[in-house]
Design a protein around this motif. Structure first.
Motif, PDB file in Angstrom:
ATOM      1  N   HIS A  68       0.609  -1.153   0.211  1.00 11.30           N
ATOM      2  CA  HIS A  68       0.010   0.486  -0.005  1.00 11.30           C
ATOM      3  C   HIS A  68       1.006   1.422  -0.029  1.00 11.30           C
ATOM      4  O   HIS A  68       1.520   1.095   0.921  1.00 11.30           O
ATOM      5  N   LEU A  69       0.939   2.255  -0.939  1.00  9.85           N
ATOM      6  CA  LEU A  69       1.463   3.522  -1.345  1.00  9.85           C
ATOM      7  C   LEU A  69       0.971   4.238  -1.591  1.00  9.85           C
ATOM      8  O   LEU A  69       1.608   5.829  -1.197  1.00  9.85           O
ATOM      9  N   SER A  70      -0.300   4.283  -1.054  1.00  8.81           N
ATOM     10  CA  SER A  70      -1.182   5.600  -2.501  1.00  8.81           C
ATOM     11  C   SER A  70      -1.251   6.907  -1.163  1.00  8.81           C
ATOM     12  O   SER A  70      -1.837   6.183   0.042  1.00  8.81           O
ATOM     13  N   GLY A  71      -1.136   7.770  -1.402  1.00  9.29           N
ATOM     14  CA  GLY A  71      -1.788   8.322  -0.188  1.00  9.29           C
ATOM     15  C   GLY A  71      -1.842  10.241  -0.921  1.00  9.29           C
ATOM     16  O   GLY A  71      -0.962   9.627  -1.928  1.00  9.29           O
ATOM     17  N   GLU A  72      -2.394  10.736  -0.862  1.00  7.24           N
ATOM     18  CA  GLU A  72      -2.610  12.146  -1.281  1.00  7.24           C
ATOM     19  C   GLU A  72      -0.607  12.891  -0.478  1.00  7.24           C
ATOM     20  O   GLU A  72      -0.598  12.429   1.004  1.00  7.24           O
ATOM     21  N   GLY A  73      -0.356  13.889  -1.148  1.00  3.07           N
ATOM     22  CA  GLY A  73       1.129  14.390  -0.914  1.00  3.07           C
ATOM     23  C   GLY A  73       0.991  15.305   0.143  1.00  3.07           C
ATOM     24  O   GLY A  73      -0.158  16.154   0.219  1.00  3.07           O
ATOM     25  N   ILE A  74       1.628  15.148   1.340  1.00  3.44           N
ATOM     26  CA  ILE A  74       1.319  15.715   2.719  1.00  3.44           C
ATOM     27  C   ILE A  74       1.966  17.657   2.019  1.00  3.44           C
ATOM     28  O   ILE A  74       1.372  18.520   2.983  1.00  3.44           O
ATOM     29  N   VAL A  75       2.547  17.813   1.306  1.00  9.14           N
ATOM     30  CA  VAL A  75       3.041  19.395   0.766  1.00  9.14           C
ATOM     31  C   VAL A  75       2.536  19.963  -0.929  1.00  9.14           C
ATOM     32  O   VAL A  75       3.037  20.404  -0.730  1.00  9.14           O
ATOM     33  N   GLU A  76       1.694  19.384  -0.960  1.00  8.55           N
ATOM     34  CA  GLU A  76       1.526  19.489  -2.392  1.00  8.55           C
ATOM     35  C   GLU A  76       0.077  20.867  -2.160  1.00  8.55           C
ATOM     36  O   GLU A  76       0.678  21.746  -2.685  1.00  8.55           O
ATOM     37  N   LYS A  77      -0.481  20.755  -1.059  1.00  5.03           N
ATOM     38  CA  LYS A  77      -1.457  21.941  -0.873  1.00  5.03           C
ATOM     39  C   LYS A  77      -1.660  22.027   0.876  1.00  5.03           C
ATOM     40  O   LYS A  77      -1.193  21.937   1.358  1.00  5.03           O
ATOM     41  N   ARG A  78      -2.205  23.767   0.600  1.00  6.55           N
ATOM     42  CA  ARG A  78      -2.065  24.344   2.734  1.00  6.55           C
ATOM     43  C   ARG A  78      -3.244  22.804   3.269  1.00  6.55           C
ATOM     44  O   ARG A  78      -4.186  22.640   2.556  1.00  6.55           O
ATOM     45  N   TRP A  79      -2.516  23.001   4.571  1.00  8.53           N
ATOM     46  CA  TRP A  79      -3.542  22.266   5.582  1.00  8.53           C
ATOM     47  C   TRP A  79      -5.135  23.007   6.136  1.00  8.53           C
ATOM     48  O   TRP A  79      -4.767  23.320   6.895  1.00  8.53           O
ATOM     49  N   THR A  80      -6.074  22.710   5.093  1.00  8.97           N
ATOM     50  CA  THR A  80      -7.008  22.780   5.247  1.00  8.97           C
ATOM     51  C   THR A  80      -7.959  22.260   6.109  1.00  8.97           C
ATOM     52  O   THR A  80      -7.289  21.035   5.728  1.00  8.97           O
ATOM     53  N   LYS A  81      -9.025  22.259   7.103  1.00 12.20           N
ATOM     54  CA  LYS A  81      -9.799  21.163   7.624  1.00 12.20           C
ATOM     55  C   LYS A  81      -9.892  19.901   6.350  1.00 12.20           C
ATOM     56  O   LYS A  81      -9.629  18.728   6.774  1.00 12.20           O
ATOM     57  N   LYS A  82     -10.491  20.759   5.694  1.00 11.07           N
ATOM     58  CA  LYS A  82     -10.889  19.790   4.012  1.00 11.07           C
ATOM     59  C   LYS A  82      -9.262  19.336   3.428  1.00 11.07           C
ATOM     60  O   LYS A  82      -9.636  17.735   3.400  1.00 11.07           O
ATOM     61  N   ARG A  83      -8.339  20.014   3.678  1.00 12.13           N
ATOM     62  CA  ARG A  83      -7.083  18.903   3.311  1.00 12.13           C
ATOM     63  C   ARG A  83      -7.124  18.130   3.791  1.00 12.13           C
ATOM     64  O   ARG A  83      -6.324  17.055   3.471  1.00 12.13           O
ATOM     65  N   LYS A  84      -6.406  18.412   5.596  1.00 12.45           N
ATOM     66  CA  LYS A  84      -5.959  16.781   5.998  1.00 12.45           C
ATOM     67  C   LYS A  84      -7.028  15.961   5.886  1.00 12.45           C
ATOM     68  O   LYS A  84      -6.397  14.862   6.323  1.00 12.45           O
ATOM     69  N   LYS A  85      -8.547  16.161   5.885  1.00 11.21           N
ATOM     70  CA  LYS A  85      -9.265  14.513   6.130  1.00 11.21           C
ATOM     71  C   LYS A  85      -8.939  13.955   4.410  1.00 11.21           C
ATOM     72  O   LYS A  85      -8.393  12.877   4.909  1.00 11.21           O
ATOM     73  N   GLU A  86      -8.652  15.285   3.516  1.00 10.01           N
ATOM     74  CA  GLU A  86      -8.400  14.272   2.537  1.00 10.01           C
ATOM     75  C   GLU A  86      -6.815  13.169   2.067  1.00 10.01           C
ATOM     76  O   GLU A  86      -6.049  12.085   2.190  1.00 10.01           O
ATOM     77  N   ILE A  87      -5.364  14.514   3.313  1.00 12.21           N
ATOM     78  CA  ILE A  87      -4.634  13.402   3.028  1.00 12.21           C
ATOM     79  C   ILE A  87      -4.677  12.113   4.317  1.00 12.21           C
ATOM     80  O   ILE A  87      -4.150  10.702   4.033  1.00 12.21           O
ATOM     81  N   LEU A  88      -5.668  12.494   5.646  1.00 11.76           N
ATOM     82  CA  LEU A  88      -5.509  11.222   6.744  1.00 11.76           C
ATOM     83  C   LEU A  88      -6.489  10.316   5.304  1.00 11.76           C
ATOM     84  O   LEU A  88      -5.695   8.958   5.485  1.00 11.76           O
ATOM     85  N   GLU A  89      -6.931  10.002   5.295  1.00 12.19           N
ATOM     86  CA  GLU A  89      -9.128   9.674   4.316  1.00 12.19           C
ATOM     87  C   GLU A  89      -8.010   9.062   3.672  1.00 12.19           C
ATOM     88  O   GLU A  89      -8.384   7.798   2.841  1.00 12.19           O
ATOM     89  N   SER A  90      -7.046   9.820   2.156  1.00 13.05           N
ATOM     90  CA  SER A  90      -6.646   8.885   1.612  1.00 13.05           C
ATOM     91  C   SER A  90      -5.502   7.701   1.891  1.00 13.05           C
ATOM     92  O   SER A  90      -5.079   6.803   0.851  1.00 13.05           O
ATOM     93  N   ARG A  91      -5.048   8.115   3.126  1.00 13.93           N
ATOM     94  CA  ARG A  91      -3.998   6.422   3.437  1.00 13.93           C
ATOM     95  C   ARG A  91      -4.737   5.265   4.321  1.00 13.93           C
ATOM     96  O   ARG A  91      -4.817   4.627   4.173  1.00 13.93           O
ATOM     97  N   THR A  92      -5.982   5.565   4.842  1.00 15.08           N
ATOM     98  CA  THR A  92      -6.916   4.692   5.910  1.00 15.08           C
ATOM     99  C   THR A  92      -7.698   4.287   4.507  1.00 15.08           C
ATOM    100  O   THR A  92      -8.159   3.123   5.050  1.00 15.08           O
ATOM    101  N   GLN A  93      -8.205   5.176   3.866  1.00 13.50           N
ATOM    102  CA  GLN A  93      -9.406   4.355   3.346  1.00 13.50           C
ATOM    103  C   GLN A  93      -9.585   3.558   2.191  1.00 13.50           C
ATOM    104  O   GLN A  93     -10.113   1.966   2.558  1.00 13.50           O
ATOM    105  N   PRO A  94      -8.288   3.526   1.876  1.00 12.40           N
ATOM    106  CA  PRO A  94      -8.137   2.264   1.317  1.00 12.40           C
ATOM    107  C   PRO A  94      -7.684   1.027   1.885  1.00 12.40           C
ATOM    108  O   PRO A  94      -8.007  -0.847   1.296  1.00 12.40           O
ATOM    109  N   ILE A  95      -6.964   1.084   2.675  1.00 11.47           N
ATOM    110  CA  ILE A  95      -6.602  -0.345   4.121  1.00 11.47           C
ATOM    111  C   ILE A  95      -7.907  -0.269   4.419  1.00 11.47           C
ATOM    112  O   ILE A  95      -8.069  -2.109   3.738  1.00 11.47           O
TER     113      ILE A  95
END
Length: 303
Positions: A68-95
C-alpha cells in the motif's frame, strides 16, 4: 508460479521504481488504478474507486502480497480542514476497503506491507534519535501516521503478516523532493529554510525499494521499520551540498520562518521542523543501505 504483488499507488514516484524492481526479481505485478489502463506483458491493472467504495475483488484474490503506497501528498496544498481530511482518508480508506474484501473472502495473503512515515514522531526538532519505540506525537503528522498504522493493524488481526515502512524524504532523479527543490538551486537561488537546524531524514529511492523487496521475502519482518539513513543531515547541510553540486555557495539569506508560515500556513512545520531517526532496527534485520553518504546520493540523482 511467480508470486503476485498487488500495489496501490503503483503509478506514483515510488510505485514506478518498485514495480521495475519487482518485475526484475521475477514477481508478477498488479496495480490498482482509478482510471482505465491497458495491461502490459508484465503488469495487470485493476479498477478501484474509493468514492464509491469499489474495488475489483479479483485483484485481491489473485494477490500473494499487497503493498500500500497510495496517499495524497503532504506538502502539495495548504493544510485546510478539508485537505487534512483528504490526506488522512487517502491513506486509511484504501486499507479499510482491502480489509473488508480480505475478511469477506477469507483470503490469506503472505504479507501486507504499507508505507508509513517518520512524521509519526511529529514535527519537532531536537537532538533525540527516534526509534520505532519512540512515543508518537499528537500533532497533525503524528496523528495521521498513527491512524494510518492502526488501519494496517486491522489486516494483522486476520493472521496476515504486516510491515510498516516509516519513510523520510525520498531522493530520486527528477522526482519527489528533488523535483521541487532542484530548479531553484540549479538556477542559483537555493537557500536555507528557517534556522536550517531542522533534521532531514532521507533515503535514496533504490534503498527504499530494496526495503520493500526485503519485506516481501524476509518472513521475519513485521511491524514498523524506520526507513531512512541515520545521520546528522539538516536543512542547512543539505542546502549547502546541493548548491555546491551546482557550482556555487549559498548567497541568499535564510528564508525567514515567519515568511514561510505566512505563505504555507500550518504546513510550514513540514519544512521548518524535523527529527533524527534511527535505522538500527532494519539494519539488524540484515539490510545494508547502498547510499549512506548524502553527497553521493544526490550526485546519483542529479546525473
Amino acid at each position: 508460479m511467480a508470486k503476485n504483488i498487488l500495489l496501490t499507488g503503483g503509478t506514483g514516484f515510488i510505485g514506478k521504481h518498485l514495480t521495475d524492481l519487482l518485475i526484475s526479481n521475477g514477481f508478477e505485478v498488479s496495480i490498482l488504478s482509478r482510471s482505465d489502463r491497458k495491461n502490459t506483458s508484465s503488469i495487470t491493472y485493476y479498477k478501484w474507486d474509493l468514492t464509491r467504495n469499489y474495488i475489483d475483488e479479483e485483484a485481491i484474490l489473485k494477490a500473494d502480497y499487497i503493498i500500500h503506497l497510495s496517499g495524497e501528498g503532504i506538502v502539495e496544498k495548504r493544510w485546510t480542514k478539508k485537505r487534512k481530511k483528504e490526506i488522512l482518508e487517502s491513506r486509511t480508506q484504501p486499507i479499510d476497503l482491502i480489509f473488508s474484501v480480505l475478511k469477506k473472502t477469507n483470503k490469506k495473503l503472505d504479507a501486507f506491507i504499507s508505507a508509513s512515515a517518520v512524521g509519526i514522531y511529529g514535527a519537532y526538532t531536537n537532538q533525540n534519535i527516534c526509534t520505532e519505540n519512540t512515543t508518537p506525537a499528537n500533532d497533525f503528522l503524528g496523528i495521521t501516521c498513527q491512524e494510518w498504522e492502526k488501519a494496517v493493524d486491522q489486516i494483522n488481526t486476520l493472521g496476515i503478516r504486516t510491515v510498516k515502512v516509516r519513510t523520510g524524504i525520498v531522493l530520486g532523479k527528477d522526482e519527489g523532493f528533488l523535483k521541487k527543490v532542484v530548479p531553484s538551486f540549479k538556477a542559483g537561488f537555493g537557500s536555507i529554510l528557517g534556522t536550517g537546524k531542522q533534521y532531514v531524514p532521507w533515503i535514496h529511492i533504490e534503498d527504499l525499494c530494496n526495503i520493500y523487496l526485503k519485506a516481501i521475502v524476509d518472513e521475519k519482518m513485521s511491524g514498523p521499520y524506520n526507513s531512512c539513513v541515520t545521520d546528522n543531515t539538516t536543512n542547512a547541510s543539505l542546502s549547502r551540498i546541493l548548491a555546491q553540486l551546482f557550482g556555487y555557495k549559498i548567497w541568499l539569506p535564510k528564508a525567514p520562518a515567519f515568511v514561510l508560515k505566512i505563505v504555507l500556513g500550518e504546513m510550514s512545520v513540514a519544512v521548518l521542523e524535523g527529527q533524527r531517526v534511527s535505522s538500527e532496527k532494519i539494519q539488524k534485520m540484515g539490510f545494508d543501505f547502498q547510499f549512506t553518504d548524502l553527497e553521493s546520493a544526490l550526485i546519483s540523482c542529479l546525473n
